[in-house]
Scaffold this motif. Structure first.
Motif: not given
Length: 124
Positions: A8-15, A35-44
């Motif tokens: 169970n891992i999540v990665a985020v990025g552009l667009n 929702f169309t914004d870039d995402l740069f950080g994620v925490w679970m």
């Protein structure tokens, strides 16, 4: 990239990209409509609840079922670069211009950093 286990891992990025690893394959996450914004950080969190943050002061929260937009109060001029938490009710987001926001389990609140430089990482 963050997770609560090998399956169970999540990665985020552009667009507005968010992907989830289930131990076998990556799949696209369904984000809030429009929702169309870039995402740069994620925490679970240990229970799978997840926070992602990025451009235009946007923060998303996954409650185990769906992603929902949160009100950060940061405004469109802020880009959040990183997110970290010690529990589901203790999450920090940092970003441009020294911006810091804290999630107490109910609301995001502004914190004073004392700097105007961009904050790129947060870890406890």
């Amino acid at each position: 990239l963050h997770g609560n286990g090998a399956n169970n891992i999540v990665a985020v990025g552009l667009n507005a990209t968010a992907l989830r690893w289930n131990g076998t394959a990556w799949s696209s996450e369904t984000l809030p409509n429009g929702f169309t914004d870039d995402l740069f950080g994620v925490w679970m969190a240990a229970n799978g609840n997840t926070v992602a943050a990025g451009g235009r002061g946007r923060i998303l929260r996954y409650n185990g079922t769906a992603w929902n937009a949160q009100t950060s109060g940061a405004g469109n001029g802020v880009t959040f670069s990183a997110v970290w938490g010690s529990a589901g009710n203790s999450v920090w987001a940092v970003g441009s211009g020294g911006s810091i926001r804290f999630w107490d389990g109910s609301d995001w609140s502004a914190q004073t950093s004392g700097v105007t430089t961009d904050l790129l990482a947060v870890q406890g």
